[in-house]
Design a protein around this motif. Sequence first.
Motif, PDB file in Angstrom:
ATOM      1  N   ARG A  73       0.885  -1.121  -0.050  1.00  9.81           N
ATOM      2  CA  ARG A  73      -0.046  -0.024   0.038  1.00  9.81           C
ATOM      3  C   ARG A  73       0.664   1.175   0.014  1.00  9.81           C
ATOM      4  NH1 ARG A  73      -5.492   0.098   1.382  1.00  9.81           N
ATOM      5  NH2 ARG A  73      -6.451  -1.800   1.738  1.00  9.81           N
ATOM      6  N   ALA A  74       1.933   1.055   0.718  1.00  2.00           N
ATOM      7  CA  ALA A  74       2.774   2.402   0.790  1.00  2.00           C
ATOM      8  C   ALA A  74       3.361   2.583  -0.540  1.00  2.00           C
ATOM      9  CB  ALA A  74       3.858   2.103   1.983  1.00  2.00           C
ATOM     10  N   ALA A  75       3.889   1.711  -1.213  1.00  3.21           N
ATOM     11  CA  ALA A  75       4.533   1.756  -2.431  1.00  3.21           C
ATOM     12  C   ALA A  75       3.639   2.334  -3.592  1.00  3.21           C
ATOM     13  CB  ALA A  75       5.181   0.523  -2.948  1.00  3.21           C
ATOM     14  N   GLU A  76       2.304   1.763  -3.340  1.00  2.00           N
ATOM     15  CA  GLU A  76       1.276   2.334  -4.329  1.00  2.00           C
ATOM     16  C   GLU A  76       0.658   3.663  -4.138  1.00  2.00           C
ATOM     17  OE1 GLU A  76       0.702   0.922  -7.183  1.00  2.00           O
ATOM     18  OE2 GLU A  76       1.696  -0.971  -6.836  1.00  2.00           O
ATOM     19  N   ALA A  77       0.785   3.853  -2.967  1.00  2.00           N
ATOM     20  CA  ALA A  77       0.252   5.185  -2.504  1.00  2.00           C
ATOM     21  C   ALA A  77       1.395   6.313  -2.810  1.00  2.00           C
ATOM     22  CB  ALA A  77       0.179   5.333  -0.878  1.00  2.00           C
ATOM     23  N   ALA A  78       2.773   6.015  -2.733  1.00  2.00           N
ATOM     24  CA  ALA A  78       3.930   6.694  -3.468  1.00  2.00           C
ATOM     25  C   ALA A  78       3.778   6.880  -4.895  1.00  2.00           C
ATOM     26  CB  ALA A  78       5.121   6.063  -2.678  1.00  2.00           C
ATOM     27  N   ALA A  79       3.303   5.857  -5.459  1.00  2.00           N
ATOM     28  CA  ALA A  79       3.162   6.091  -7.002  1.00  2.00           C
ATOM     29  C   ALA A  79       2.125   7.027  -7.446  1.00  2.00           C
ATOM     30  CB  ALA A  79       2.804   4.484  -7.490  1.00  2.00           C
ATOM     31  N   ILE A  80       1.095   7.275  -6.596  1.00  2.00           N
ATOM     32  CA  ILE A  80       0.424   8.437  -7.010  1.00  2.00           C
ATOM     33  C   ILE A  80       0.936   9.911  -6.843  1.00  2.00           C
ATOM     34  CG2 ILE A  80      -1.872   9.586  -6.048  1.00  2.00           C
ATOM     35  CD1 ILE A  80      -2.583   6.911  -4.886  1.00  2.00           C
ATOM     36  N   LEU A 110      11.254  10.807   0.924  1.00  2.00           N
ATOM     37  CA  LEU A 110      11.150  11.246  -0.352  1.00  2.00           C
ATOM     38  C   LEU A 110      10.450  12.330  -0.913  1.00  2.00           C
ATOM     39  CD1 LEU A 110       9.866   7.282  -1.168  1.00  2.00           C
ATOM     40  CD2 LEU A 110      12.259   8.403  -1.458  1.00  2.00           C
ATOM     41  N   GLY A 111      10.265  13.076   0.066  1.00  2.00           N
ATOM     42  CA  GLY A 111       9.608  14.531  -0.004  1.00  2.00           C
ATOM     43  C   GLY A 111       8.054  14.306  -0.355  1.00  2.00           C
ATOM     44  N   LEU A 112       7.278  13.368   0.133  1.00  2.00           N
ATOM     45  CA  LEU A 112       5.955  13.057  -0.290  1.00  2.00           C
ATOM     46  C   LEU A 112       5.217  13.906   0.613  1.00  2.00           C
ATOM     47  CD1 LEU A 112       5.602   9.268  -0.866  1.00  2.00           C
ATOM     48  CD2 LEU A 112       6.049  11.163  -2.416  1.00  2.00           C
ATOM     49  N   ASP A 113       3.937  14.633   0.326  1.00  2.00           N
ATOM     50  CA  ASP A 113       3.078  15.167   0.811  1.00  2.00           C
ATOM     51  C   ASP A 113       2.280  14.013   1.856  1.00  2.00           C
ATOM     52  OD1 ASP A 113       0.398  15.905   1.841  1.00  2.00           O
ATOM     53  OD2 ASP A 113       0.050  17.054   0.052  1.00  2.00           O
ATOM     54  N   ILE A 114       2.581  14.236   3.029  1.00  2.00           N
ATOM     55  CA  ILE A 114       2.417  13.217   4.073  1.00  2.00           C
ATOM     56  C   ILE A 114       0.963  12.817   4.185  1.00  2.00           C
ATOM     57  CG2 ILE A 114       2.857  12.268   6.500  1.00  2.00           C
ATOM     58  CD1 ILE A 114       5.304  12.293   4.605  1.00  2.00           C
ATOM     59  N   GLU A 115       0.141  13.959   4.399  1.00  2.00           N
ATOM     60  CA  GLU A 115      -1.462  13.691   4.588  1.00  2.00           C
ATOM     61  C   GLU A 115      -1.930  13.036   3.397  1.00  2.00           C
ATOM     62  OE1 GLU A 115      -2.793  13.799   7.595  1.00  2.00           O
ATOM     63  OE2 GLU A 115      -0.740  14.531   8.084  1.00  2.00           O
ATOM     64  N   LYS A 116      -1.459  13.460   2.212  1.00  2.00           N
ATOM     65  CA  LYS A 116      -1.966  12.834   1.060  1.00  2.00           C
ATOM     66  C   LYS A 116      -1.694  11.319   0.995  1.00  2.00           C
ATOM     67  CE  LYS A 116      -2.022  13.346  -3.959  1.00  2.00           C
ATOM     68  NZ  LYS A 116      -3.014  12.320  -4.142  1.00  2.00           N
ATOM     69  N   PHE A 117      -0.342  11.214   1.296  1.00  2.00           N
ATOM     70  CA  PHE A 117       0.120   9.948   1.205  1.00  2.00           C
ATOM     71  C   PHE A 117      -0.509   8.846   2.204  1.00  2.00           C
ATOM     72  CE2 PHE A 117       3.001   6.732   3.471  1.00  2.00           C
ATOM     73  CZ  PHE A 117       3.716   5.859   2.340  1.00  2.00           C
ATOM     74  N   LYS A 118      -0.900   9.426   3.307  1.00  2.00           N
ATOM     75  CA  LYS A 118      -1.562   8.677   4.396  1.00  2.00           C
ATOM     76  C   LYS A 118      -3.015   8.127   3.898  1.00  2.00           C
ATOM     77  CE  LYS A 118       0.201  10.892   8.641  1.00  2.00           C
ATOM     78  NZ  LYS A 118      -0.002  11.585   9.746  1.00  2.00           N
ATOM     79  N   ASP A 119      -3.609   9.573   3.281  1.00  2.00           N
ATOM     80  CA  ASP A 119      -5.002   9.226   2.774  1.00  2.00           C
ATOM     81  C   ASP A 119      -4.940   7.978   1.493  1.00  2.00           C
ATOM     82  OD1 ASP A 119      -5.945  11.118   4.529  1.00  2.00           O
ATOM     83  OD2 ASP A 119      -5.965  12.629   2.993  1.00  2.00           O
TER      84      ASP A 119
END
Length: 171
Positions: A73-80, A110-119
């Motif tokens: 799920r984390a990898a696929e969320a990062a893909a977004i 990785l500099g991701l938007d954390i709230e978006k990543f969690k969602d």
Amino acid sequence: MSLHPEINKKDHIKGDSNANLEIVEFGDFQCGHCGAAHPVVEKITKEFGGQVKFVFRNFPLSEMHAHALDAARAAEAAAIQGKYWEMHNSIFENQEYLQSNDFIVHAEKLGLDIEKFKDDMQLTSVAEKIDNDFESGIRSGVNGTPSFFVNGNKFDGDASNLLELIQNNIQ
């Protein structure tokens, strides 16, 4: 056994998407054998990236590996957010850190938007991608991880055998 379905636009592709040599790995982010295969696969994609199309499909063995599904799920969320391969590599390179908080740390690095990543980790579309990958593995005869397919056919061997095959056939 052969690969079902064939590589398609839903797959994450590394290397040359037009390459004649196609490698698909069905893997589990918590699997020790997949972790051991990761540096070999990285070597293949670095050395032969222009001649290889590499795809990773999720095959989380959740009954054996409690954190495998969350890692997928984390990898696929990062893909977004356009960071699939970065998260993929981060998880494999830090396999001992697979708790929920660890994925947040990976995402922050990785500099991701954390709230978006969690969602995004909770999205139905993320769960469906993982389910579809898993179903593809079942249909293709996968019964353990990692399982490799070369040009649509199941490869009987591990990552080092795969590297050897490629080195002997591409020079």
